[in-house]
Design a protein around this motif. Structure first.
Motif, mmCIF file in Angstrom:
data_model
loop_
_atom_site.group_PDB
_atom_site.id
_atom_site.type_symbol
_atom_site.label_atom_id
_atom_site.label_comp_id
_atom_site.label_asym_id
_atom_site.label_seq_id
_atom_site.Cartn_x
_atom_site.Cartn_y
_atom_site.Cartn_z
ATOM 1 N N ARG B 71 1.457 -1.138 -0.025
ATOM 2 C CA ARG B 71 -0.421 -0.025 -0.286
ATOM 3 C C ARG B 71 1.145 1.366 -0.022
ATOM 4 N NH1 ARG B 71 -3.639 1.734 4.921
ATOM 5 N NH2 ARG B 71 -2.323 3.911 4.347
ATOM 6 N N ALA B 72 1.852 1.378 1.092
ATOM 7 C CA ALA B 72 3.101 2.308 0.643
ATOM 8 C C ALA B 72 3.562 2.648 -0.256
ATOM 9 C CB ALA B 72 3.698 2.407 1.852
ATOM 10 N N ARG B 73 3.850 1.710 -0.761
ATOM 11 C CA ARG B 73 4.654 2.037 -2.148
ATOM 12 C C ARG B 73 3.245 2.327 -3.656
ATOM 13 N NH1 ARG B 73 8.621 -3.623 -2.083
ATOM 14 N NH2 ARG B 73 9.998 -2.454 -0.319
ATOM 15 N N VAL B 74 2.467 1.701 -3.414
ATOM 16 C CA VAL B 74 1.823 2.222 -4.318
ATOM 17 C C VAL B 74 0.984 3.789 -4.003
ATOM 18 C CG1 VAL B 74 -0.413 2.153 -5.135
ATOM 19 C CG2 VAL B 74 0.655 -0.113 -4.849
ATOM 20 N N SER B 75 1.118 3.958 -2.551
ATOM 21 C CA SER B 75 0.656 5.100 -2.523
ATOM 22 C C SER B 75 1.712 6.414 -3.005
ATOM 23 C CB SER B 75 0.651 5.859 -0.872
ATOM 24 O OG SER B 75 -0.383 4.818 -0.533
ATOM 25 N N ARG B 76 2.887 5.947 -2.752
ATOM 26 C CA ARG B 76 4.271 6.258 -3.528
ATOM 27 C C ARG B 76 4.385 7.064 -4.771
ATOM 28 N NH1 ARG B 76 7.235 4.756 0.740
ATOM 29 N NH2 ARG B 76 8.513 3.183 -0.738
ATOM 30 N N HIS B 77 4.181 5.849 -5.520
ATOM 31 C CA HIS B 77 3.919 5.293 -6.549
ATOM 32 C C HIS B 77 2.845 6.374 -7.048
ATOM 33 C CE1 HIS B 77 4.037 4.037 -10.958
ATOM 34 N NE2 HIS B 77 2.869 3.604 -11.105
ATOM 35 N N PHE B 78 1.364 6.841 -6.815
ATOM 36 C CA PHE B 78 0.851 7.725 -7.660
ATOM 37 C C PHE B 78 0.853 9.487 -6.647
ATOM 38 C CE2 PHE B 78 -1.152 4.074 -8.591
ATOM 39 C CZ PHE B 78 -1.556 4.228 -10.457
ATOM 40 N N LYS B 79 1.871 9.528 -5.569
ATOM 41 C CA LYS B 79 2.033 11.088 -5.318
ATOM 42 C C LYS B 79 1.353 11.818 -5.949
ATOM 43 C CE LYS B 79 4.707 13.362 -2.139
ATOM 44 N NZ LYS B 79 6.417 14.138 -1.911
ATOM 45 N N GLY B 80 0.477 12.892 -5.613
ATOM 46 C CA GLY B 80 0.180 13.643 -6.141
ATOM 47 C C GLY B 80 -0.661 13.516 -7.058
ATOM 48 N N MET B 81 -1.351 12.327 -6.893
ATOM 49 C CA MET B 81 -2.533 11.780 -8.019
ATOM 50 C C MET B 81 -3.625 11.391 -7.376
ATOM 51 S SD MET B 81 -0.137 9.807 -11.297
ATOM 52 C CE MET B 81 -1.316 9.760 -12.813
ATOM 53 N N VAL B 82 -3.165 10.799 -6.565
ATOM 54 C CA VAL B 82 -4.992 9.577 -5.678
ATOM 55 C C VAL B 82 -4.368 10.490 -3.441
ATOM 56 C CG1 VAL B 82 -4.283 8.453 -6.725
ATOM 57 C CG2 VAL B 82 -3.106 8.267 -4.996
ATOM 58 N N THR B 83 -5.335 10.602 -3.246
ATOM 59 C CA THR B 83 -5.235 11.417 -1.695
ATOM 60 C C THR B 83 -5.067 9.978 -0.560
ATOM 61 O OG1 THR B 83 -7.898 11.020 -1.502
ATOM 62 C CG2 THR B 83 -6.646 13.189 -3.027
ATOM 63 N N GLY B 84 -5.925 8.551 -0.975
ATOM 64 C CA GLY B 84 -5.216 7.634 -0.384
ATOM 65 C C GLY B 84 -5.202 6.095 -0.909
#
Lengths: 459, 142
Positions: B71-84
Motif C-alpha cells: 500500500r505504501a509503495r503504491v501511494s508513493r507511486h501515485f503521489k500527487g495523483m491520489v489522496t489515499g
C-alpha cells in the motif's frame, strides 16, 4: 430437478451502445435459454428521465425495440426468454413498443411480456425526506435536502425477485427499470433451479455469474490485456454465456466459431473490474465473497467457476440519484513537430491569460497534453524531443453557463493568434455540456419493496 | 506456491548479503523490473475512486506482488495523483485489488479528465518498478 440439468444464460449487451449484432448472434449461433441485456449505467436514468419529460412515451433504451423486431421470430421459435433493464424510467412504454413491434412483424406465436416497476422514487422523495430518510450521499455524507431542487431522477436498485415472479407467471420477455445488472442473471437461475432466496451461497454464485457476463465481451476477450495480440477473431466477438447447474457451480463459455477467448485471464480481469472490498460485494439480493471464487480452465473457451460463498442481504437498497450540477466544455487543438509540446504549452498559457483577463470564473480549468500526459500524468515522464505531434486538451467546469459558453469561443482564435504549426480544429467550436452528477444513497428496503409491481401484457 | 516463495525469499536475501560481503561476480543481486512484466491489470471506477485489479501473469509470482506492491509503495507511486490507497488480497485469483481514492478529479460526469472513469489507471500502475530476483526477471522478460 436433476443436478445435471444445465441452464444457459447469454449476455447480449454490456451497456447501452454495445455491439448491436451481439444479441442476434447469441440467439442464432447456438442454444441458449435466456438472453440478458444490461442497458443502464449510473447516469443513463437521468437522460431517460429528461426524454420522458419531453415525451411521455419515451424514457427507455430505444435500440431495444428494433433489436427485438429482428430477433422476435428466433426467440419465439427457440423458446429463448429475454430479461432486460432496457425499460429505464418507462418500462411500460418500452413493453408497449415491443408489443407494437410483434404486431408489425405478425408474430404467429403468443407472447407474454412482463413489466417490472416500482423502482422510480421521483414522486416520493419529499415524503421520504419528511419522514426522516435523509438519503445522504454515500461518499460525502451530505443530505439530499441540500440539492433537492436539482434532482433529475431517483431510482432504487431492485434485485432479482420481481424477475423470478415474472418468469413464474410465464413471461417470455421481462422488461424492468433500475434492476441491478446482476439481478438479470440471478432471476433466471433462481427461477430455473427453485433455489431458496436465503440460500446465500447460491445468491453469491448467481451474483458472480451475473458480474462476469454483465459487461458483455469484456470477459470473453474484449479489452483483455494479457496476451492481447493473441486474441483472434474480434471481428465477430463471441459474447459470454453462463452454463449453470443446480449445485451453484457454472461454466463461462461462448458459442463455437466466434472470436475472442474465454480463459482464466479473461474472466479474472472482468472479476476485478470496478471491484471494491472483495469480501463483501453487496447487491440487493445478498453479498458475495469474491475471495472464495475458484477458476479452472475446463476446455477450450470454457472456464469453470466454483466454491463461491456469500452472506445475507442488508436492510437497505441503494438508490441512484441524478442531479443537475453545472456546465463543462472541452476544447482541443493539435500542434506538430518541431517543438510540438512547447508550442502546445505556450498556447495553454496564452489561453489561460485571456480567460483571466476576461474575468471568467471557473470551478476548474484542466489542461492535458494528449500524447504526453493525458492517461498517466507525471508518471509518463518527459516527452521525447522529437515528438511528432501533441493534442492540447483544455477542459473547464462552472456552475453557471456563461463562462463555459465564452470559453468555447476562445479556442479557435488561438489558431491565428497563438503559436505556429496548429491544426485539428475542423470540428468547430466545442459544445457546452450540462453536467448531470451521480448521488448514491441508501434507503430502507421496506419503503420500496412493497411498491414493486409485475404486470403482464399479451400479444 | 506460498511454500516455494518462502523458501526462495531467504535464499535471495542470502544471495544479496553474500554479494555485499564478497562482491563475487556470480552472486546475482535483485533487479528492478516494471510490473508490466509480472502482472496484467484492469481498472474501473466508483465515484472519485479508481480501482486497479493487479493479476500475476504466473501464479508463482503472486507472492512477489503481495510482498513488493505494498500500500505504501503504491501511494508513493501515485503521489500527487491520489489522496489515499487501500489494498485487498485475492490469493484465489492471484490478484491484488487497489482502491485509489481521489484519483478521478471528481469522477463520473464531473471530471474533466480524458480518463474520467479510470479505465486505464491499471496501466499506470504497471509502470511501477519492484525488486525481483534476477532469475525471475529473466524469465519474465523472455
Amino acid at each position: 430437478m436433476k443436478n445435471g440439468r444445465v441452464v444457459r444464460v447469454a449476455s447480449g449487451q454490456g451497456f447501452w451502445g454495445d455491439w448491436l449484432e451481439a444479441p442476434v448472434r447469441q440467439v442464432r449461433d447456438g442454444h441458449v435459454d435466456y438472453l440478458m441485456m444490461d442497458y443502464l449505467a449510473e447516469v443513463t436514468m437521468s437522460i431517460m428521465q429528461k426524454q420522458k419529460s419531453r415525451n411521455p412515451e419515451a424514457g427507455y433504451a430505444r435500440d431495444f425495440v428494433p433489436l427485438m423486431e429482428r430477433i422476435l421470430p428466433d426467440i419465439a421459435d427457440k423458446g429463448v426468454r429475454v430479461v432486460t433493464n432496457a425499460g429505464g424510467v418507462n418500462p411500460r412504454g418500452c413493453a408497449e413498443a415491443v408489443v407494437e413491434a410483434a404486431r408489425r412483424i405478425k408474430l404467429s406465436r403468443k407472447l407474454r411480456i412482463a413489466v417490472v416497476s416500482g423502482d422510480d422514487m421521483m414522486g416520493r422523495l419529499d415524503d421520504l425526506i419528511a419522514r426522516g430518510h435523509p438519503l445522504k450521499d454515500m461518499e460525502t455524507g451530505r443530505p439530499l435536502a441540500s440539492i433537492r431542487d436539482k434532482v433529475l431522477s431517483a431510482n432504487a436498485y431492485l434485485g432479482m425477485r420481481p424477475i423470478v415472479e415474472a418468469l413464474r407467471r410465464g413471461a417470455d420477455i421481462v422488461i424492468t427499470g433500475r434492476v441491478t445488472d446482476t439481478g438479470l442473471t440471478l432471476g433466471p437461475l433462481f427461477h430455473e433451479f427453485g433455489w431458496d432466496f436465503e440460500d446465500w451461497d447460491k445468491v453469491a454464485a448467481g451474483t458472480v455469474a451475473g458480474h462476469i457476463i454483465e459487461c458483455g465481451a469484456q470477459s470473453s476477450g474484449g479489452n483483455l490485456l494479457k496476451d492481447w495480440r493473441k486474441v483472434r477473431g474480434l471481428e465477430n466477438p463471441g459474447f459470454p454465456i453462463v452454463e449453470a447447474t443446480a449445485d451453484g457451480n457454472f461454466v463461462i463459455t461462448k458459442h463455437p466459431k466466434t472470436g475472442g477467448v474465454v480463459n482464466v485471464a479473461s474472466v479474472t480481469e472482468q472479476l476485478v473490474y470496478e471491484m471494491g472490498d472483495p469480501h463483501t460485494y453487496i447487491t440487493p439480493d445478498g453479498t458475495a465473497d469474491f475471495t472464495s471464487i475458484q477458476l479452472q480452465q475446463a476446455g477450450k473457451d470454457k472456464v469453470k467457476v466454483s466454491g463461491i460463498t456469500g452472506g445475507p442481504k442488508t436492510p437497505f437498497l441503494k438508490v441512484s440519484i441524478a442531479w443537475f450540477y453545472g456546465y463543462k466544455a472541452v476544447g482541443t487543438l493539435v500542434y506538430s513537430w518541431p517543438e510540438a509540446y512547447e508550442k502546445a504549452r505556450a498556447a495553454d498559457k496564452i489561453l489561460r491569460g485571456r480567460l483571466k483577463a476576461l474575468g471568467l470564473e471557473f470551478e476548474q480549468i484542466l489542461t492535458e497534453y494528449v500524447g504526453v500526459d493525458a492517461t498517466h500524468g507525471t508518471l509518463a515522464g518527459a516527452p521525447p524531443a522529437d515528438l511528432a505531434e501533441v493534442q492540447l486538451r483544455v477542459g473547464v467546469r462552472a456552475r453557471e453557463k456563461a463562462p463555459v459558453e465564452r470559453f468555447t469561443r476562445e479556442i479557435a482564435p488561438l489558431v491565428l493568434t497563438g503559436p505556429p504549426s496548429v491544426t485539428g480544429f475542423a470540428g468547430g467550436r466545442p459544445q457546452v455540456e450540462e453536467i448531470v452528477a451521480y448521488w448514491p444513497a441508501l434507503v430502507d428496503r421496506n419503503e420500496i419493496e412493497p411498491q414493486v409491481r409485475v404486470d403482464l401484457l399479451e400479444v | 506456491m506460498t511454500m516455494a516463495t518462502r523458501r526462495k525469499a531467504p535464499k535471495a536475501k542470502a544471495a544479496r548479503s553474500r554479494a555485499k560481503a564478497t562482491a563475487r561476480p556470480s552472486a546475482r543481486p535483485p533487479v528492478r523490473l516494471q510490473l508490466r512484466w509480472l502482472a496484467h491489470a484492469r481498472s474501473g471506477d466508483k465515484g472519485d475512486t479508481a480501482n486497479v485489479g493487479l493479476i500475476a501473469l504466473k501464479p508463482e509470482w503472486y507472492p512477489i506482488l503481495v510482498k513488493e506492491v505494498t500500500r505504501a509503495r503504491v501511494s508513493r507511486h501515485f503521489k500527487g495523483m491520489v489522496t489515499g490507497v487501500d489494498r485487498f488480497e485475492l490469493p484465489n485469483l492471484n490478484a491484488l485489488n487497489f482502491l485509489l481514492h481521489g484519483a478521478l478529479d471528481g469522477g463520473g460526469t464531473i471530471s474533466l479528465k480524458t480518463d474520467a472513469q479510470g479505465k486505464v489507471y491499471s496501466t499506470a500502475l504497471l509502470r511501477m518498478e519492484i525488486s525481483v530476483p534476477g532469475a525471475i526477471a529473466r524469465e519474465a522478460m523472455r
